[in-house]
Design an enzyme around this catalytic site. Structure first.
Site, short mmCIF file in Angstrom:
data_model
loop_
_atom_site.label_atom_id
_atom_site.label_comp_id
_atom_site.label_asym_id
_atom_site.label_seq_id
_atom_site.Cartn_x
_atom_site.Cartn_y
_atom_site.Cartn_z
CB CYS A 174 -0.87 0.03 1.24
SG CYS A 174 -1.90 -1.42 1.38
NE ARG B 74 4.33 1.98 -1.52
CZ ARG B 74 5.25 1.86 -0.59
NH1 ARG B 74 6.45 2.35 -0.80
NH2 ARG B 74 5.00 1.26 0.54
CD1 TRP C 12 -0.76 -4.96 -4.70
CD2 TRP C 12 -0.23 -6.19 -2.92
NE1 TRP C 12 -0.33 -6.18 -5.14
CE2 TRP C 12 0.00 -6.95 -4.08
CE3 TRP C 12 0.04 -6.76 -1.69
CZ2 TRP C 12 0.48 -8.24 -4.04
CZ3 TRP C 12 0.51 -8.06 -1.64
CH2 TRP C 12 0.73 -8.79 -2.81
CG ASN D 66 2.07 0.24 3.93
OD1 ASN D 66 1.78 -0.94 3.71
ND2 ASN D 66 3.28 0.73 3.69
N GLY D 67 0.39 -1.73 6.16
CA GLY D 67 0.93 -2.66 7.16
C GLY D 67 -0.11 -3.69 7.53
CD GLU E 81 15.06 -19.46 -7.73
OE1 GLU E 81 14.54 -20.28 -8.50
OE2 GLU E 81 14.81 -18.24 -7.81
CE LYS F 276 15.48 -15.87 -10.08
NZ LYS F 276 14.18 -16.16 -9.52
CD GLU G 173 14.50 -15.53 -13.96
OE1 GLU G 173 13.43 -15.48 -14.58
OE2 GLU G 173 14.55 -15.76 -12.75
CG HIS H 242 26.14 -40.30 -13.21
ND1 HIS H 242 26.57 -41.61 -13.17
CD2 HIS H 242 26.10 -39.88 -11.92
CE1 HIS H 242 26.76 -41.98 -11.91
NE2 HIS H 242 26.48 -40.94 -11.13
CE LYS I 99 6.83 -10.63 -10.55
NZ LYS I 99 8.12 -11.18 -10.09
C1 F6R Z 1 11.73 -16.85 -12.15
C2 F6R Z 1 10.30 -16.64 -12.15
C3 F6R Z 1 9.43 -17.67 -12.77
C4 F6R Z 1 8.18 -17.89 -11.92
C5 F6R Z 1 7.20 -18.84 -12.60
C6 F6R Z 1 6.01 -19.15 -11.72
O1 F6R Z 1 12.40 -15.79 -11.55
O2 F6R Z 1 9.83 -15.64 -11.66
O3 F6R Z 1 10.10 -18.86 -12.97
O4 F6R Z 1 8.58 -18.41 -10.68
O5 F6R Z 1 6.76 -18.27 -13.80
O6 F6R Z 1 5.35 -17.99 -11.36
P1 F6R Z 1 4.30 -17.98 -10.21
O7 F6R Z 1 5.02 -18.18 -8.92
O8 F6R Z 1 3.64 -16.64 -10.29
O9 F6R Z 1 3.35 -19.10 -10.47
#
Ligand code: F6R
Length: 593
Positions: A2, A27, A71, A97-98, A466, A470, A473, A489, A588
């Site tokens: 928020c 935000r 939010w 907010n909080g 992971e 990161k 990507e 292997h 996203k």
């Molecule tokens: C990597 C990333 C993606 C998401 C994936 C699932 O940094 O952000 O691999 O983790 O697209 O997204 P959600 O969690 O929104 O289902």
């Protein structure tokens, strides 16, 4: 997260509030609202959706206002749940907010005293408490101060009264700044909101209450007046949106300590407060998720199997849809930060068809997954702007720790010990953020390569996966995560001077074997970067670079190591000039299968 604003001065206050709120749009929000005081009346306008033009609504030409972008955390996004919230008679308005963690108890006791609530939010208890204390004889300012004594959780809020030319704003564990103009004052969640009007700000401290009139302000803490330094903000509006960070990704990584604190606040007070009725009678757990959430699931599997001894398997959501065996005694957990990932939604629907009970862990209230799963657990990471998931991943892990500990077969004192370590995690992450320069230097070495491997064993394996995701990507370096034992292997064939290996070394039963694997890698000339515990002095003998990570319970290393690997990827990508917040070809929210 928020955004809140407050204004008192000589300008048309509805317009100031709306323009300040627009500056906080980055935000993320689902609804917004403004309240203006004119004569002895408060007018409120609030709506779901994008911030509208002030001319769309009729407020009044007052010079005191408060505003909010919401939010949603408690109560779905709706006109009624949008802020500002008011008391019974519309004489007090509040934006917040909080999270007020004890709001349920407060609300029940206020309702018994006759207060009528309109929304589902935790915030609404604040104007009602202020009203209650005014009715008992306190003035507005003292009623706000009295209210604070009853609130638990985290908050930044601004209160407006219909009868006084005054704003009272309070901060505790949620951001709030004071802006100082000439014969006008502002409060806001963040600097960009007010930069158009002034660059003179006071960064309020936790526990501060600021009382604003048209010609002065006073700050109180613990009942005493205090002085706070006025600082000049040297940023442009665009820089300020990112809190001075170059990218949202870096800002979001820096928000990790707060995200852990907020998520824990949701489920833990002295003890874990999570109703695990959803696990009654289950024979097994199946996680379904994609990408980073899939990696969180692998960590969840490790934790639940180790602590609760319940069999767990993890499936890519996109593959689960081809699963056909009955699941009448299974709990299927879908992890999705956005709550909109099509494959995960489909997998949960499929699980329900096969007879499973379903649980979703998500960061977005009101998202599609919340209308599908039987039980929802929220992470409290706030909106994530960068496409690559960082703080939401850590928030997912935090919820998984809570679930695994709650289901655990450990003794109460053993659980409390891990819980205590969990509560110390924000501090450990802050210590990692202090190592940023060192991590950046290692990232600069790695940025020159086109292929990399990440390896780990046990809990270190999903951390490696992971870390590699990161890196690939956002830096476009081809990075693969492997179980350390798998290299020989096949992937060994790719090792050599041109293929560095990042090794996640944990101080647990995997330690000695992992050192053996590192030696094998070194024998094939690959440069090695090892992440290891701060107190380990052995691993560094065999590697080219070592990153010593602050010590914690080994079960919590997915959090500490992942923050290091996020920073490593960030700085490698930055050196390669990549568009970090919006990597090519990625989205996203992946809403197609
Ligand atoms: C990597 C990333 C993606 C998401 C994936 C699932 O940094 O952000 O691999 O983790 O697209 O997204 P959600 O969690 O929104 O289902």
């Amino acid at each position: 997260m928020c955004g809140i604003v407050g204004y008192i001065g000589f300008r048309r206050a509805d317009k100031v509030a709306v323009s300040a709120l627009k500056r906080l749009e980055y935000r993320g929000y689902d609804s917004w609202g403004v309240a203006v005081k004119s004569n002895d009346e408060i007018k409120v306008y609030k709506r779901v959706g994008a911030i509208g033009d002030v001319s769309q609504f009729e407020l009044c030409e007052g010079t005191i206002s408060i505003g909010h972008t919401r939010w949603a955390t408690h109560g779905k996004p709706s006109d009624v749940n949008a802020h500002p919230h008011t008391d019974c008679n519309g004489k007090i308005a509040v934006v917040h907010n909080g999270i007020i963690s004890n709001f349920q108890k407060l609300r029940e006791s206020l309702e018994r005293e006759g207060h009528v609530f309109k929304s589902e939010t935790d915030t609404e208890v604040i104007p009602h408490l202020i009203e209650k204390f005014i009715d008992s004889g306190l003035n507005f300012e003292n009623a706000v101060k009295e209210t604070l004594k009853h609130l638990k959780g985290s908050y930044a809020f601004v209160a407006l009264s219909s009868t006084e030319d005054k704003l009272v704003a309070c901060r505790y564990k949620s951001p709030l700044i004071l802006g100082i103009g000439d014969n006008e004052y502002f409060v806001a969640s963040d600097v960009p909101a007010i930069l158009e009007y002034t660059n003179r700000v006071v960064y309020l401290h936790d526990g501060d209450t600021v009382v604003l009139t048209r010609d002065s302000y006073e700050i109180y803490k613990d009942g005493k007046k205090v002085n706070r330094e006025v600082e000049i903000v040297p940023w442009s509006v665009e820089q300020a949106e990112k809190g001075g960070f170059e990218h949202f990704m870096l800002k979001e990584i820096h928000e990790t300590p707060k995200v852990i604190e907020d998520t824990l606040l949701e489920y833990v007070s002295d003890e874990i407060e999570l109703d695990v009725g959803f696990t009654a009678g289950i024979s097994d757990v199946i996680f379904v998720a994609c990408g980073t959430s899939y990696h969180a699931s692998l960590i969840g599997k490790y934790l639940i199997e180790k602590l609760a001894e319940i069999p767990v398997r993890v499936e890519y959501a996109s593959e689960f849809n081809y699963h056909n065996a009955p699941l009448s005694r299974s709990l299927v957990i879908g992890i999705t930060q956005s709550g909109e990932t099509a494959d995960t939604l489909e997998a949960l629907r499929k699980a329900q068809k096969l007879g499973a009970r379903t649980l979703a862990i998500t960061n977005v209230l009101g998202s599609s997954v919340t209308r599908i799963a039987d039980v929802i657990l929220y992470t409290r990471a706030g909106p994530e702007i960068c496409v690559a998931a960082t703080k939401t991943f850590i928030a997912q892990l935090t919820v998984l720790y809570v679930i695994a500990l709650r289901l655990s077969l450990l003794s109460r004192s053993e659980v409390n010990e891990i819980l205590a370590d969990l509560k110390l995690l924000p501090e450990k992450v802050r210590a990692i953020l202090d190592m940023e320069d060192y991590i950046r230097k290692i990232a600069e070495e790695l940025a020159n390569y086109e292929n990399m491997m990440y390896i780990g064993r046990g809990l270190g394996y999903p951390i490696a996966l992971e870390g590699a995701l990161k890196m690939k990507e956002i830096s476009y370096i081809h990075a693969e995560g492997y179980p350390a034992g798998e290299l020989k292997h096949g992937p060994f064939a790719l090792l050599g001077k041109q293929t560095p290996v990042v090794a996640c070394v944990l101080r647990d039963e995997t330690y000695d074997t992992m050192l053996g694997n590192i030696k094998e890698v070194k024998a094939r000339n690959s440069p090695v970067v090892a992440l290891t515990d701060k107190n380990d002095s052995e691993a560094e003998k065999f590697v080219d670079y070592v990153i010593k990570v602050p010590s914690t319970n080994v079960l919590l290393t997915p959090v500490t190591y992942s923050v290091v690997l996020q920073l490593l990827a960030y700085y490698a990508a930055r050196l390669r000039g990549c568009e970090i917040d919006r990597p090519r070809h990625l989205a996203k929210s992946v809403t197609v299968e």
